[in-house]
Design a protein around this motif. Structure first.
Motif, PDB file in Angstrom:
ATOM      1  N   ARG A   1       0.833  -1.210   0.000  1.00 41.91           N
ATOM      2  CA  ARG A   1       0.000   0.000   0.000  1.00 41.91           C
ATOM      3  C   ARG A   1       0.868   1.261   0.000  1.00 41.91           C
ATOM      4  O   ARG A   1       0.570   2.224  -0.719  1.00 41.91           O
ATOM      5  N   ARG A   2       1.949   1.273   0.782  1.00 41.90           N
ATOM      6  CA  ARG A   2       2.837   2.435   0.784  1.00 41.90           C
ATOM      7  C   ARG A   2       3.496   2.607  -0.589  1.00 41.90           C
ATOM      8  O   ARG A   2       3.637   3.727  -1.088  1.00 41.90           O
ATOM      9  N   ALA A   3       3.869   1.480  -1.201  1.00 38.87           N
ATOM     10  CA  ALA A   3       4.502   1.534  -2.517  1.00 38.87           C
ATOM     11  C   ALA A   3       3.531   2.046  -3.578  1.00 38.87           C
ATOM     12  O   ALA A   3       3.908   2.840  -4.446  1.00 38.87           O
TER      13      ALA A   3
ATOM     14  N   ASN B   1      -7.618  -2.758  -1.271  1.00 41.75           N
ATOM     15  CA  ASN B   1      -6.939  -3.385  -2.391  1.00 41.75           C
ATOM     16  C   ASN B   1      -6.069  -2.372  -3.115  1.00 41.75           C
ATOM     17  O   ASN B   1      -6.049  -1.187  -2.779  1.00 41.75           O
ATOM     18  N   VAL B   2      -5.390  -2.844  -4.142  1.00 38.47           N
ATOM     19  CA  VAL B   2      -4.515  -1.957  -4.918  1.00 38.47           C
ATOM     20  C   VAL B   2      -5.312  -0.798  -5.507  1.00 38.47           C
ATOM     21  O   VAL B   2      -4.918   0.365  -5.397  1.00 38.47           O
ATOM     22  N   HIS B   3      -6.459  -1.114  -6.129  1.00 37.24           N
ATOM     23  CA  HIS B   3      -7.211  -0.026  -6.777  1.00 37.24           C
ATOM     24  C   HIS B   3      -7.796   0.944  -5.744  1.00 37.24           C
ATOM     25  O   HIS B   3      -7.856   2.147  -5.987  1.00 37.24           O
ATOM     26  N   GLU B   4      -8.202   0.406  -4.571  1.00 40.26           N
ATOM     27  CA  GLU B   4      -8.721   1.291  -3.523  1.00 40.26           C
ATOM     28  C   GLU B   4      -7.629   2.216  -3.000  1.00 40.26           C
ATOM     29  O   GLU B   4      -7.853   3.415  -2.793  1.00 40.26           O
ATOM     30  N   THR B   5      -6.439   1.653  -2.798  1.00 41.66           N
ATOM     31  CA  THR B   5      -5.309   2.454  -2.334  1.00 41.66           C
ATOM     32  C   THR B   5      -4.938   3.502  -3.361  1.00 41.66           C
ATOM     33  O   THR B   5      -4.710   4.676  -3.024  1.00 41.66           O
ATOM     34  N   ALA B   6      -4.878   3.092  -4.629  1.00 38.01           N
ATOM     35  CA  ALA B   6      -4.508   4.023  -5.705  1.00 38.01           C
ATOM     36  C   ALA B   6      -5.550   5.115  -5.879  1.00 38.01           C
ATOM     37  O   ALA B   6      -5.214   6.303  -6.030  1.00 38.01           O
TER      38      ALA B   6
ATOM     39  N   LEU C   1       8.845  -0.618 -10.900  1.00 45.19           N
ATOM     40  CA  LEU C   1       8.725  -1.992 -10.434  1.00 45.19           C
ATOM     41  C   LEU C   1       8.580  -1.966  -8.917  1.00 45.19           C
ATOM     42  O   LEU C   1       9.407  -1.370  -8.214  1.00 45.19           O
ATOM     43  N   VAL C   2       7.517  -2.587  -8.422  1.00 44.21           N
ATOM     44  CA  VAL C   2       7.314  -2.794  -6.986  1.00 44.21           C
ATOM     45  C   VAL C   2       7.419  -4.292  -6.761  1.00 44.21           C
ATOM     46  O   VAL C   2       6.609  -5.061  -7.297  1.00 44.21           O
ATOM     47  N   LEU C   3       8.439  -4.724  -6.012  1.00 46.09           N
ATOM     48  CA  LEU C   3       8.683  -6.156  -5.847  1.00 46.09           C
ATOM     49  C   LEU C   3       9.001  -6.466  -4.400  1.00 46.09           C
ATOM     50  O   LEU C   3       9.755  -5.742  -3.748  1.00 46.09           O
ATOM     51  N   SER C   4       8.409  -7.554  -3.887  1.00 44.83           N
ATOM     52  CA  SER C   4       8.814  -8.086  -2.591  1.00 44.83           C
ATOM     53  C   SER C   4       9.071  -9.573  -2.746  1.00 44.83           C
ATOM     54  O   SER C   4       8.485 -10.238  -3.619  1.00 44.83           O
ATOM     55  N   HIS C   5       9.956 -10.103  -1.898  1.00 47.10           N
ATOM     56  CA  HIS C   5      10.449 -11.460  -2.097  1.00 47.10           C
ATOM     57  C   HIS C   5      10.906 -12.036  -0.760  1.00 47.10           C
ATOM     58  O   HIS C   5      11.611 -11.378   0.002  1.00 47.10           O
ATOM     59  N   ALA C   6      10.536 -13.267  -0.490  1.00 43.72           N
ATOM     60  CA  ALA C   6      10.913 -13.932   0.760  1.00 43.72           C
ATOM     61  C   ALA C   6      12.385 -14.344   0.749  1.00 43.72           C
ATOM     62  O   ALA C   6      12.957 -14.634  -0.308  1.00 43.72           O
ATOM     63  N   THR C   7      12.978 -14.377   1.936  1.00 45.78           N
ATOM     64  CA  THR C   7      14.387 -14.696   2.091  1.00 45.78           C
ATOM     65  C   THR C   7      14.602 -15.462   3.382  1.00 45.78           C
ATOM     66  O   THR C   7      13.778 -15.410   4.303  1.00 45.78           O
ATOM     67  N   SER C   8      15.726 -16.168   3.451  1.00 50.17           N
ATOM     68  CA  SER C   8      16.130 -16.797   4.704  1.00 50.17           C
ATOM     69  C   SER C   8      17.366 -16.107   5.273  1.00 50.17           C
ATOM     70  O   SER C   8      18.098 -16.689   6.079  1.00 50.17           O
ATOM     71  N   ASP C   9      17.600 -14.861   4.853  1.00 52.38           N
ATOM     72  CA  ASP C   9      18.774 -14.119   5.317  1.00 52.38           C
ATOM     73  C   ASP C   9      18.757 -13.873   6.823  1.00 52.38           C
ATOM     74  O   ASP C   9      19.811 -13.658   7.431  1.00 52.38           O
TER      75      ASP C   9
ATOM     76  N   PRO D   1       8.397   3.340   6.447  1.00 54.44           N
ATOM     77  CA  PRO D   1       7.280   3.078   7.371  1.00 54.44           C
ATOM     78  C   PRO D   1       6.512   4.346   7.698  1.00 54.44           C
ATOM     79  O   PRO D   1       7.093   5.427   7.799  1.00 54.44           O
ATOM     80  N   ASP D   2       5.201   4.199   7.843  1.00 55.22           N
ATOM     81  CA  ASP D   2       4.364   5.351   8.209  1.00 55.22           C
ATOM     82  C   ASP D   2       3.721   5.144   9.577  1.00 55.22           C
ATOM     83  O   ASP D   2       2.830   5.889   9.986  1.00 55.22           O
ATOM     84  N   ALA D   3       4.176   4.087  10.276  1.00 55.05           N
ATOM     85  CA  ALA D   3       3.694   3.791  11.621  1.00 55.05           C
ATOM     86  C   ALA D   3       4.767   2.953  12.308  1.00 55.05           C
ATOM     87  O   ALA D   3       5.620   2.365  11.639  1.00 55.05           O
TER      88      ALA D   3
END
Length: 266
Positions: A62-64, A88-93, A188-196, A244-246
């Motif tokens: 949503r922030r993105a 949702n995306v459209h509501e946020t936009a 491009l807005v991308l998020s991805h899981a990691t085990s870092d 972050p906004d909170a």
């Protein structure tokens, strides 16, 4: 398949957990089956931070979206939509700019059906049943083309979806195919899981019986998906710490999801 596409019950696989339905369960949704709930509970046992992680990922999205719309983008291609979770995306936009157009894409008929019902009658959105593993088909899809003009800047959302691509799927090629369809000024807005941040092989194993496997990648590998883009500050960061906004919830430093927003300059 557009908003008016119906699906026979036998087309919906309820014998194996589906990532979108697991995600819905972890967010507290009701559009899931017992097999998805079992997988979600196993995932939470293997990775205790998963529930705050999926919420942090939604908040990042949503922030993105607010960022890219604030930067002037008026069309969004959201691949790997997941089940509708408000806002949702459209509501946020639309809260930022009511004229934003959104094309939602997912490979689960249940997601497509729910999204189509939610968006029925809206001329600024479309819902498409398609698979990220065939990116050109998404780009060429008539329901995508109905709302997305690839001659104008587009925000491409790949939020918590690329980690379901195996190396055999050639994820870098897939993202590059989508990137090359975007004009300058796109995002491009991308998020991805990691085990870092913790060993999460047990979490990966939960998805071995699902309709898509989970493929955790280190930061350097996730960074490669941004080739050809310029990352906005603060770069690639754990999702709760991307602008972050909170205040971040307790335990946020253990959340194994990277997120970034980047602009295509040429």
């Amino acid at each position: 398949m557009g908003q008016d596409g119906g699906f026979r019950a036998e087309e919906i696989d309820t014998s194996r957990p589906h990532p979108a339905r697991i995600y819905d369960y972890l967010l507290g949704g009701k559009d899931n089956y017992e097999v998805d709930r079992r997988a979600g509970d196993e995932l939470a046992a293997a990775a205790p931070e998963v529930r705050i992680g999926v919420q942090a990922n939604r908040d990042f999205m949503r922030r993105a979206v607010r960022h890219v719309v604030g930067a002037g983008v008026r069309q969004i291609l959201d691949i790997g939509t997941g089940l509708p979770t408000s806002p949702n995306v459209h509501e946020t936009a639309h809260a930022v700019a009511p004229d934003v157009r959104v094309a939602y894409v997912d490979n689960d008929p249940i997601v497509n059906t729910h999204a189509g019902a939610l968006l029925s009658g809206s001329g600024t959105t479309s819902t498409v049943l398609a698979d990220l593993r065939d990116p050109q088909a998404i780009i060429d899809h008539p329901e995508v083309r109905k709302v997305i003009d690839f001659d104008e800047p587009v925000a491409l959302l790949l939020v918590a979806i690329v980690h379901f691509l195996t190396e055999a799927d050639e994820p870098e090629r897939i993202v590059a195919t989508l990137r090359d369809a975007l004009p300058a000024g796109s995002f491009l807005v991308l998020s991805h899981a990691t085990s870092d941040f913790a060993d999460r092989r047990d979490a990966e194993a939960v998805y071995n019986q699902a309709t898509a496997t989970l493929n955790l990648r280190p930061k350097a590998a996730v960074m490669r998906f941004f080739d050809g883009f310029e990352l906005a500050e603060p770069g690639l960061a754990q999702v709760p710490f991307w602008r972050p906004d909170a205040p971040s919830p307790a335990g946020s430093e253990t959340i194994g999801i990277y997120g970034g927003v980047a602009r295509k300059s040429a």
